[in-house]
Design a protein around this motif. Structure first.
Motif, mmCIF file in Angstrom:
data_model
loop_
_atom_site.group_PDB
_atom_site.id
_atom_site.type_symbol
_atom_site.label_atom_id
_atom_site.label_comp_id
_atom_site.label_asym_id
_atom_site.label_seq_id
_atom_site.Cartn_x
_atom_site.Cartn_y
_atom_site.Cartn_z
ATOM 1 N N SER A 1 78.238 -48.741 -88.115
ATOM 2 C CA SER A 1 79.078 -47.571 -88.404
ATOM 3 C C SER A 1 78.689 -46.921 -89.747
ATOM 4 O O SER A 1 79.037 -45.773 -89.999
ATOM 5 N N LEU A 2 77.973 -47.660 -90.581
ATOM 6 C CA LEU A 2 77.580 -47.118 -91.893
ATOM 7 C C LEU A 2 76.166 -46.518 -91.875
ATOM 8 O O LEU A 2 75.712 -45.966 -92.879
ATOM 9 N N LEU A 3 75.473 -46.673 -90.727
ATOM 10 C CA LEU A 3 74.085 -46.199 -90.665
ATOM 11 C C LEU A 3 74.009 -44.738 -90.206
ATOM 12 O O LEU A 3 74.779 -44.304 -89.351
ATOM 13 N N ASP A 4 73.047 -44.003 -90.766
ATOM 14 C CA ASP A 4 72.859 -42.590 -90.394
ATOM 15 C C ASP A 4 72.163 -42.456 -89.048
ATOM 16 O O ASP A 4 72.387 -41.495 -88.315
ATOM 17 N N GLN A 5 71.261 -43.402 -88.771
ATOM 18 C CA GLN A 5 70.463 -43.346 -87.527
ATOM 19 C C GLN A 5 70.994 -44.374 -86.535
ATOM 20 O O GLN A 5 71.517 -45.409 -86.960
ATOM 21 N N PRO A 6 70.817 -44.139 -85.230
ATOM 22 C CA PRO A 6 71.224 -45.167 -84.270
ATOM 23 C C PRO A 6 70.383 -46.437 -84.453
ATOM 24 O O PRO A 6 69.204 -46.358 -84.793
ATOM 25 N N ALA A 7 71.024 -47.590 -84.239
ATOM 26 C CA ALA A 7 70.292 -48.861 -84.341
ATOM 27 C C ALA A 7 70.562 -49.674 -83.090
ATOM 28 O O ALA A 7 71.603 -49.515 -82.449
ATOM 29 N N GLN A 8 69.624 -50.519 -82.758
ATOM 30 C CA GLN A 8 69.817 -51.407 -81.609
ATOM 31 C C GLN A 8 70.791 -52.520 -82.022
ATOM 32 O O GLN A 8 70.823 -52.929 -83.188
ATOM 33 N N GLU A 9 71.583 -53.016 -81.051
ATOM 34 C CA GLU A 9 72.499 -54.110 -81.358
ATOM 35 C C GLU A 9 72.191 -55.276 -80.425
ATOM 36 O O GLU A 9 71.799 -55.059 -79.269
ATOM 37 N N MET A 10 72.379 -56.484 -80.909
ATOM 38 C CA MET A 10 71.997 -57.643 -80.115
ATOM 39 C C MET A 10 73.043 -58.740 -80.241
ATOM 40 O O MET A 10 73.617 -58.933 -81.323
ATOM 41 N N VAL A 11 73.270 -59.484 -79.156
ATOM 42 C CA VAL A 11 74.221 -60.602 -79.194
ATOM 43 C C VAL A 11 73.671 -61.666 -80.143
ATOM 44 O O VAL A 11 72.496 -62.029 -80.083
ATOM 45 N N GLU A 12 74.549 -62.171 -81.005
ATOM 46 C CA GLU A 12 74.137 -63.091 -82.070
ATOM 47 C C GLU A 12 73.408 -64.337 -81.558
ATOM 48 O O GLU A 12 72.367 -64.727 -82.098
ATOM 49 N N PHE A 13 73.937 -64.954 -80.499
ATOM 50 C CA PHE A 13 73.351 -66.217 -80.045
ATOM 51 C C PHE A 13 71.947 -65.996 -79.482
ATOM 52 O O PHE A 13 71.060 -66.831 -79.632
ATOM 53 N N GLU A 14 71.754 -64.840 -78.838
ATOM 54 C CA GLU A 14 70.431 -64.513 -78.293
ATOM 55 C C GLU A 14 69.437 -64.286 -79.443
ATOM 56 O O GLU A 14 68.294 -64.782 -79.410
ATOM 57 N N ALA A 15 69.889 -63.579 -80.458
ATOM 58 C CA ALA A 15 69.019 -63.311 -81.627
ATOM 59 C C ALA A 15 68.644 -64.623 -82.320
ATOM 60 O O ALA A 15 67.479 -64.848 -82.670
ATOM 61 N N THR A 16 69.627 -65.484 -82.492
ATOM 62 C CA THR A 16 69.363 -66.769 -83.167
ATOM 63 C C THR A 16 68.348 -67.585 -82.380
ATOM 64 O O THR A 16 67.396 -68.144 -82.934
ATOM 65 N N HIS A 17 68.540 -67.624 -81.065
ATOM 66 C CA HIS A 17 67.647 -68.381 -80.187
ATOM 67 C C HIS A 17 66.206 -67.872 -80.319
ATOM 68 O O HIS A 17 65.266 -68.666 -80.508
ATOM 69 N N LEU A 18 66.033 -66.559 -80.272
ATOM 70 C CA LEU A 18 64.683 -65.979 -80.403
ATOM 71 C C LEU A 18 64.085 -66.268 -81.782
ATOM 72 O O LEU A 18 62.915 -66.636 -81.910
ATOM 73 N N GLY A 19 64.926 -66.116 -82.806
ATOM 74 C CA GLY A 19 64.455 -66.343 -84.177
ATOM 75 C C GLY A 19 64.033 -67.788 -84.405
ATOM 76 O O GLY A 19 63.022 -68.059 -85.057
ATOM 77 N N VAL A 20 64.808 -68.713 -83.855
ATOM 78 C CA VAL A 20 64.457 -70.138 -83.998
ATOM 79 C C VAL A 20 63.103 -70.404 -83.340
ATOM 80 O O VAL A 20 62.255 -71.109 -83.907
ATOM 81 N N GLN A 21 62.868 -69.790 -82.190
ATOM 82 C CA GLN A 21 61.566 -69.967 -81.513
ATOM 83 C C GLN A 21 60.417 -69.493 -82.403
ATOM 84 O O GLN A 21 59.398 -70.168 -82.549
ATOM 85 N N VAL A 22 60.599 -68.313 -83.006
ATOM 86 C CA VAL A 22 59.551 -67.751 -83.874
ATOM 87 C C VAL A 22 59.307 -68.677 -85.071
ATOM 88 O O VAL A 22 58.164 -68.999 -85.425
ATOM 89 N N LEU A 23 60.406 -69.134 -85.706
ATOM 90 C CA LEU A 23 60.268 -69.962 -86.915
ATOM 91 C C LEU A 23 59.701 -71.351 -86.585
ATOM 92 O O LEU A 23 58.936 -71.920 -87.368
ATOM 93 N N LEU A 24 60.065 -71.882 -85.404
ATOM 94 C CA LEU A 24 59.493 -73.172 -84.976
ATOM 95 C C LEU A 24 57.983 -73.040 -84.808
ATOM 96 O O LEU A 24 57.212 -73.899 -85.231
ATOM 97 N N LYS A 25 57.567 -71.942 -84.180
ATOM 98 C CA LYS A 25 56.140 -71.688 -83.965
ATOM 99 C C LYS A 25 55.407 -71.605 -85.298
ATOM 100 O O LYS A 25 54.333 -72.172 -85.474
ATOM 101 N N LYS A 26 56.029 -70.904 -86.261
ATOM 102 C CA LYS A 26 55.413 -70.768 -87.594
ATOM 103 C C LYS A 26 55.208 -72.129 -88.251
ATOM 104 O O LYS A 26 54.320 -72.315 -89.066
ATOM 105 N N MET A 27 56.091 -73.080 -87.918
ATOM 106 C CA MET A 27 55.971 -74.421 -88.495
ATOM 107 C C MET A 27 55.053 -75.310 -87.658
ATOM 108 O O MET A 27 54.906 -76.508 -87.928
ATOM 109 N N GLY A 28 54.494 -74.723 -86.591
ATOM 110 C CA GLY A 28 53.590 -75.479 -85.727
ATOM 111 C C GLY A 28 54.317 -76.451 -84.821
ATOM 112 O O GLY A 28 53.752 -77.441 -84.363
ATOM 113 N N ARG A 29 55.606 -76.188 -84.582
ATOM 114 C CA ARG A 29 56.392 -77.093 -83.731
ATOM 115 C C ARG A 29 56.610 -76.431 -82.381
ATOM 116 O O ARG A 29 57.121 -75.326 -82.301
ATOM 117 N N LEU A 30 56.197 -77.084 -81.340
ATOM 118 C CA LEU A 30 56.450 -76.560 -79.996
ATOM 119 C C LEU A 30 57.339 -77.563 -79.276
ATOM 120 O O LEU A 30 56.888 -78.640 -78.899
#
Ligand code: ADP
Length: 266
Positions: A59-88
């Motif tokens: 509501s404070l942004l001038d431009q439209p922004a995409q919105e995402m469900v928190e648990f889905e975002a966390t899940h994706l982010g954890v995957q990216v960070l695990l990969k960065k640590m070389g953990r599969l």
């Protein structure tokens, strides 16, 4: 610029890419307008927002922004960070110790929320403040490192005096469970703060280990800002998780999982 923002109950976490490099920033939720001003000043950019306060930020942004469900975002982010640590890992539990604590099972890329507990980083700050008057997070975690829980927590071995206990005598039988009436005036801030962190750490790890049985996984990935500069919480969570038969893993930049996940869909 590509920007992912996780606006949570206590902190706003920002991940953005500049010249191909990922940067991270965090702000108190009270400064959400400052974050919005920064985004509004970026000009040509793509923004995805997640977290409980995402509506406020959008509501404070001038431009439209995409919105995402928190648990889905966390899940994706954890995957990216695990990969960065070389953990599969195929199957793992994610315990997010934010203001509150949320527990998720990830199996074959499918994610399910198993539950959580209201004991989390908010409890850490709130109870610490009520017991000692200390206000700043950094002071709380620094003082806690210097404290001992010896006089406050009741261990199993204290109950089984002169007798072999049926479970490890080192387990906490009752957090804050010693007879404190006689010594309450004498306890130091350091002791009280260490015991609050013990309570939070043992609660989140105990609940996590039980949830891990439901998830066919022994690895528990711990994330959330409650671990920032907080070696005592990490130590309590590590030892309790191992004692109860699971394997703890702390993600590098794990507190930015939601922001990373939001950024990764752009
Ligand atoms: P949320 O997404 O709910 O805001 P976070 O994962 O950001 O949750 O974790 C919030 C917790 O992080 C706080 O409750 C507190 O224990 C801890 N914390 C770490 N750094 C700070 C800070 N600078 N100020 C306040 N709390 C902090």
């Amino acid at each position: 610029m590509i920007v992912g923002i996780d606006a949570g109950g206590t902190l706003v976490k920002v991940a953005y890419t500049r010249k191909g490099e990922v940067h991270f920033e965090k702000y108190p939720i009270a400064e959400i307008e400052r974050v919005a001003d920064w985004v509004n000043g970026l000009g040509d950019s793509k923004v995805c927002v997640t977290g409980g306060k995402s509506g406020v930020l959008i509501s404070l942004l001038d431009q439209p922004a995409q919105e995402m469900v928190e648990f889905e975002a966390t899940h994706l982010g954890v995957q990216v960070l695990l990969k960065k640590m070389g953990r599969l890992e195929d199957a793992y539990l994610v315990t997010n110790v934010g203001t509150g604590t949320s527990i998720h099972c990830i199996q074959n890329n499918v994610h399910e929320r198993l539950g959580g507990t209201g004991v989390g980083g908010g409890t850490l700050i709130g109870l610490s403040h009520l017991l000692t008057g200390v206000t700043r997070y950094d002071d709380i975690v620094d003082l806690a490192r210097q404290g001992s829980r010896e006089r406050i927590d009741l261990k199993v071995k204290h109950i089984y005096e002169g007798k072999e206990p049926p479970i490890s005598g080192e387990l906490t039988a009752s957090n804050f469970g010693q007879n404190l009436f006689a010594i309450s005036e004498d306890l130091t801030k350091e002791e009280l703060l260490a015991t609050v962190i013990g309570l939070v750490g043992e609660t989140v790890s105990t609940v996590s280990v039980q949830a891990a049985h439901q998830c066919n996984s022994s690895t528990i990935v711990y994330i959330g800002s409650s671990f920032i500069d907080n070696p005592l919480l990490k130590e309590v969570v590590t030892s309790y998780t191992i004692l109860r038969g699971s394997v703890p893993l702390f993600l590098d930049n794990g507190e930015f999982s939601g922001a990373m996940g939001a950024m990764s869909v752009l």
